[in-house]
Design an enzyme around this catalytic site. Structure first.
Site, PDB file in Angstrom:
ATOM      1  N   ARG A 200       0.847  -1.191   0.000  1.00  0.00           N
ATOM      2  CA  ARG A 200       0.000   0.000   0.000  1.00  0.00           C
ATOM      3  C   ARG A 200       0.885   1.243   0.000  1.00  0.00           C
ATOM      4  O   ARG A 200       2.073   1.184   0.332  1.00  0.00           O
ATOM      5  CB  ARG A 200      -0.895   0.007   1.248  1.00  0.00           C
ATOM      6  CG  ARG A 200      -0.097   0.064   2.531  1.00  0.00           C
ATOM      7  CD  ARG A 200      -0.885   0.533   3.728  1.00  0.00           C
ATOM      8  NE  ARG A 200      -0.080   0.391   4.929  1.00  0.00           N
ATOM      9  CZ  ARG A 200       0.885   1.215   5.308  1.00  0.00           C
ATOM     10  NH1 ARG A 200       1.180   2.277   4.579  1.00  0.00           N
ATOM     11  NH2 ARG A 200       1.567   1.002   6.408  1.00  0.00           N
ATOM     12  N   GLY A 201       0.283   2.375  -0.309  1.00  0.00           N
ATOM     13  CA  GLY A 201       1.006   3.627  -0.202  1.00  0.00           C
ATOM     14  C   GLY A 201       1.186   4.006   1.265  1.00  0.00           C
ATOM     15  O   GLY A 201       0.585   3.415   2.160  1.00  0.00           O
TER      16      GLY A 201
ATOM     17  N   TYR B  24       5.002   3.928   7.848  1.00  0.00           N
ATOM     18  CA  TYR B  24       4.741   2.928   8.889  1.00  0.00           C
ATOM     19  C   TYR B  24       3.414   3.194   9.589  1.00  0.00           C
ATOM     20  O   TYR B  24       3.063   4.343   9.874  1.00  0.00           O
ATOM     21  CB  TYR B  24       5.855   2.926   9.944  1.00  0.00           C
ATOM     22  CG  TYR B  24       7.098   2.245   9.477  1.00  0.00           C
ATOM     23  CD1 TYR B  24       7.174   0.852   9.406  1.00  0.00           C
ATOM     24  CD2 TYR B  24       8.208   2.987   9.094  1.00  0.00           C
ATOM     25  CE1 TYR B  24       8.318   0.228   8.965  1.00  0.00           C
ATOM     26  CE2 TYR B  24       9.365   2.368   8.653  1.00  0.00           C
ATOM     27  CZ  TYR B  24       9.416   0.984   8.589  1.00  0.00           C
ATOM     28  OH  TYR B  24      10.551   0.367   8.142  1.00  0.00           O
ATOM     29  N   THR B  25       2.696   2.110   9.865  1.00  0.00           N
ATOM     30  CA  THR B  25       1.434   2.175  10.594  1.00  0.00           C
ATOM     31  C   THR B  25       1.403   1.041  11.598  1.00  0.00           C
ATOM     32  O   THR B  25       1.971  -0.026  11.350  1.00  0.00           O
ATOM     33  CB  THR B  25       0.234   2.035   9.626  1.00  0.00           C
ATOM     34  OG1 THR B  25       0.268   3.098   8.675  1.00  0.00           O
ATOM     35  CG2 THR B  25      -1.086   2.095  10.361  1.00  0.00           C
ATOM     36  N   TYR B  26       0.755   1.279  12.714  1.00  0.00           N
ATOM     37  CA  TYR B  26       0.502   0.224  13.687  1.00  0.00           C
ATOM     38  C   TYR B  26      -0.914  -0.302  13.490  1.00  0.00           C
ATOM     39  O   TYR B  26      -1.843   0.475  13.260  1.00  0.00           O
ATOM     40  CB  TYR B  26       0.635   0.759  15.120  1.00  0.00           C
ATOM     41  CG  TYR B  26       0.076  -0.192  16.159  1.00  0.00           C
ATOM     42  CD1 TYR B  26       0.779  -1.339  16.517  1.00  0.00           C
ATOM     43  CD2 TYR B  26      -1.166   0.034  16.750  1.00  0.00           C
ATOM     44  CE1 TYR B  26       0.257  -2.228  17.454  1.00  0.00           C
ATOM     45  CE2 TYR B  26      -1.684  -0.854  17.679  1.00  0.00           C
ATOM     46  CZ  TYR B  26      -0.969  -1.984  18.021  1.00  0.00           C
ATOM     47  OH  TYR B  26      -1.491  -2.867  18.936  1.00  0.00           O
TER      48      TYR B  26
ATOM     49  N   ILE C 209      -5.040   6.184   6.663  1.00  0.00           N
ATOM     50  CA  ILE C 209      -5.445   5.763   5.323  1.00  0.00           C
ATOM     51  C   ILE C 209      -4.201   5.278   4.589  1.00  0.00           C
ATOM     52  O   ILE C 209      -3.159   5.930   4.621  1.00  0.00           O
ATOM     53  CB  ILE C 209      -6.077   6.938   4.536  1.00  0.00           C
ATOM     54  CG1 ILE C 209      -7.358   7.407   5.222  1.00  0.00           C
ATOM     55  CG2 ILE C 209      -6.351   6.534   3.086  1.00  0.00           C
ATOM     56  CD1 ILE C 209      -7.952   8.654   4.611  1.00  0.00           C
TER      57      ILE C 209
ATOM     58  N   GLY D 209      -6.859   0.233   2.683  1.00  0.00           N
ATOM     59  CA  GLY D 209      -7.970   1.111   3.040  1.00  0.00           C
ATOM     60  C   GLY D 209      -7.731   1.996   4.242  1.00  0.00           C
ATOM     61  O   GLY D 209      -6.828   2.821   4.228  1.00  0.00           O
TER      62      GLY D 209
ATOM     63  N   CYS E 202       3.006   7.167  10.134  1.00  0.00           N
ATOM     64  CA  CYS E 202       2.883   7.809   8.814  1.00  0.00           C
ATOM     65  C   CYS E 202       3.971   8.844   8.564  1.00  0.00           C
ATOM     66  O   CYS E 202       3.806   9.738   7.736  1.00  0.00           O
ATOM     67  CB  CYS E 202       1.492   8.411   8.635  1.00  0.00           C
ATOM     68  SG  CYS E 202       0.178   7.191   8.761  1.00  0.00           S
TER      69      CYS E 202
END
Length: 198
Positions: free
Chosen positions: A50-51, A54-56, A131, A143, A161
């Protein structure tokens, strides 16, 4: 998800949204900067196509993977991301939470007048939803993620992010005793309002 996206593109399957929760993990989007992974051994780190950065993801966070056909909904990536933001904003509004967009900052934000102002004097703001999308042959995947009641301390292992200087919040952190089921009902209702306009 890859298989479903291919089937949607081939006309063999209908559009679909998955609502799920992940175990604690970090995901790295295509723009992830290794220096933003502050605690690389804390949770599993998954490379994602995905674009974003880093995300948790973890328990207490509602993740919605949207597999939608933009061949039918308009081939406009910015408009699609705007609609994802609107989906989150309308969902939060069901709980009297004002989610907002911010230029240059991905995700949905809430103003926190209960916290000290930022160094420039502007009100503190926390991120409540993320997102991250990918589009292949104009069919979307990945998503959004809305923080319902995750362990917010788990975000400290990354720069979420890639955006520094702001906090992360959740509906429960804002003092709202909201369940995942409550959020699912609101997400489904808001989805109809935002996306079923073709």
């Amino acid at each position: 998800m890859d298989r479903r996206v291919s089937e949607i593109h081939a006309g063999k399957a209908s559009e679909l949204v998955w609502l799920l929760e992940h175990p604690p993990l970090y995901t790295a989007g295509t723009s992830a900067n290794p220096k933003d992974l502050l605690q690389p051994d804390r949770f599993p780190v998954h490379q994602s196509r995905r674009g974003g950065e880093y995300t948790y993801h973890g328990p207490g966070q509602r993740v919605a993977y949207a597999m939608l056909d933009l061949n039918l909904r308009g081939r406009d990536v910015r408009a699609y991301v705007h609609r994802l933001e609107e989906w989150i904003i309308q969902t939060l509004a069901e709980f009297n939470v004002k989610g907002e967009r911010r230029a240059g900052r991905v995700g949905v934000w809430v103003v926190r007048p209960d916290k000290p102002a930022l160094p420039d004097g502007s009100p503190a703001e926390d991120k409540i939803a993320a997102i991250g999308v990918r589009i292949r042959r104009w069919v979307t995947f990945h998503g959004i993620a809305i923080n319902v009641e995750p362990n917010l301390e788990h975000f400290s292992g990354i720069v979420p992010c890639g955006i520094e200087g702001y906090g992360v919040t959740s509906l429960v952190d804002l003092g709202l005793p909201v369940t995942m089921e409550d959020v699912d009902v609101a997400l489904k209702r808001a989805f109809v309002q935002v996306f079923d306009t073709r």
